[in-house]
Design an enzyme around this catalytic site. Sequence first.
Site, PDB file in Angstrom:
ATOM      1  N   HIS A 113       0.849  -1.227  -0.064  1.00 53.57           N
ATOM      2  CA  HIS A 113      -0.087   0.043  -0.129  1.00 53.57           C
ATOM      3  C   HIS A 113       0.782   1.401  -0.038  1.00 53.57           C
ATOM      4  O   HIS A 113       0.236   2.222  -0.657  1.00 53.57           O
ATOM      5  CB  HIS A 113      -0.829  -0.188   1.315  1.00 53.57           C
ATOM      6  CG  HIS A 113      -2.103  -0.794   1.057  1.00 53.57           C
ATOM      7  ND1 HIS A 113      -2.282  -2.012   1.323  1.00 53.57           N
ATOM      8  CD2 HIS A 113      -3.231  -0.379   0.293  1.00 53.57           C
ATOM      9  CE1 HIS A 113      -3.383  -2.621   1.126  1.00 53.57           C
ATOM     10  NE2 HIS A 113      -4.183  -1.531   0.543  1.00 53.57           N
ATOM     11  N   GLY A 114       2.045   1.347   0.575  1.00 52.74           N
ATOM     12  CA  GLY A 114       2.871   2.575   0.730  1.00 52.74           C
ATOM     13  C   GLY A 114       4.284   2.196   1.267  1.00 52.74           C
ATOM     14  O   GLY A 114       4.545   1.467   1.911  1.00 52.74           O
TER      15      GLY A 114
END
Length: 454
Positions: A320-321
């Site tokens: 996700h990041g």
Amino acid sequence: MLFNSTVFLLGFLPVALGLHGLVLRWFPRLRRECLLVLSVVFYGWWDLRFVPLLALSIGANWLVSRLHLATGARGLIPFAIAGNLAALGLFKYLDFFAELVGWISGSAIGPVGLALPLGISFFTFHHCMYLADLRAGRAPVFGLRDYALYIAFFPQVLAGPLVRWREVMHQFARTAPVAPSAFGQGLILLCLGLTKKVFFGDPLAALVNPVFAIAAAGGPVTVMQAWQATLGFTFQIYFDFSGYTDMALGLGLMFGIVLPPNFDAPYRATSLQDFWRRWHMTLSRFLRDYLYVPLGGNRHGTARQLLALLATMTLGGLWHGAGLTFVVWGFAHGFGLGLGLLWRRVGLAMPAALGWLLTFLFVTTTWVLFRAPDLSTALRILESLAGHAPLGTSLSWRTLAPAAAIACLGPTALAIVGRVRPGRPAAIGLGLLMVVILLRLGEDANYAFIYFQF
């Protein structure tokens, strides 16, 4: 371009629908070429620099599929999957790992600052899904045009849903006109998704962003501010991402393509396992089938299963990041899923109401990690949530209460579409809703979708 922009709604979309309709009417065999050109234009509209990378990614992976067919070399596809992940790591995680190495070694390593190509996380996973199925003998080798369309199809190229090849490839080959009922359902989904984004997601961002900005600057955050920001983001990310998904599914239907659903009232979940069956459903099944099961799944005892859950969710968080906050967020969900597994193995009962409350509180508080720019900011917010701060003023219930009611109690967009009967009242209502949405888009600044950063 954004789905919630006038240039898309009043420019690209009408032209694309008209061109697609003309091709279906006069040159139906060119439908896939038409969709591919439209997808490339859509992708390149944001930044032309990323189009060559997308084309190179498609071409390289397609060549791997052809070489696999020709040679049958077993090591070719794992090498290609590693190459896809390396490209993702270069653009998305280089600065993160450089900072981590610098922190461990005590040396100063500056960021490289490579631009993050749009949708790279999503089209990388599409490549990996297809190549894994190809190696397992579940997928055929497609022509370059068809494979390129599978990867680049514009409703889902930037932020999903994650679509498996077998769900759409046969649909791309159809040459029949789009059924009016499907087009109408798609238009309703598009409007409902826009409504979620424009009237709920964006106003909630106005409650969330200032509080996290204060915490990031080291300022004091009251208990009420922390809860307002945390609850606000809980519902903001739902309306933002499920709204995007509704638009993607609606656009797909308007072009005659049925995409898989991605949300099913996740804040009604009565366990964390239930939550992940309802939230970002296409990512959940990807993590299950391409990470959790290969890591052992539930086939090698409880200890191995717990480790597989922890590793799968931690890697899912990192996807996700590029930040420790996402790693901790994923680890926390893996740990929570492990506790749920042990609870079920022991055979203890959990009342549904208590299960819902515990699940909602867990998901809500861990969203702080997802939203915060760094761990120190997240800790400030979490400390305030726990009461280690002045109480502050009351919450902004005028915005939070309707969002909570719709997210937790209201019908899903797909359920609404299934209940709407075609006719003049529905058409008039839909037209008025679109006018209101366009007026709102014209007067307010539009926020980019949260998942565009991934």
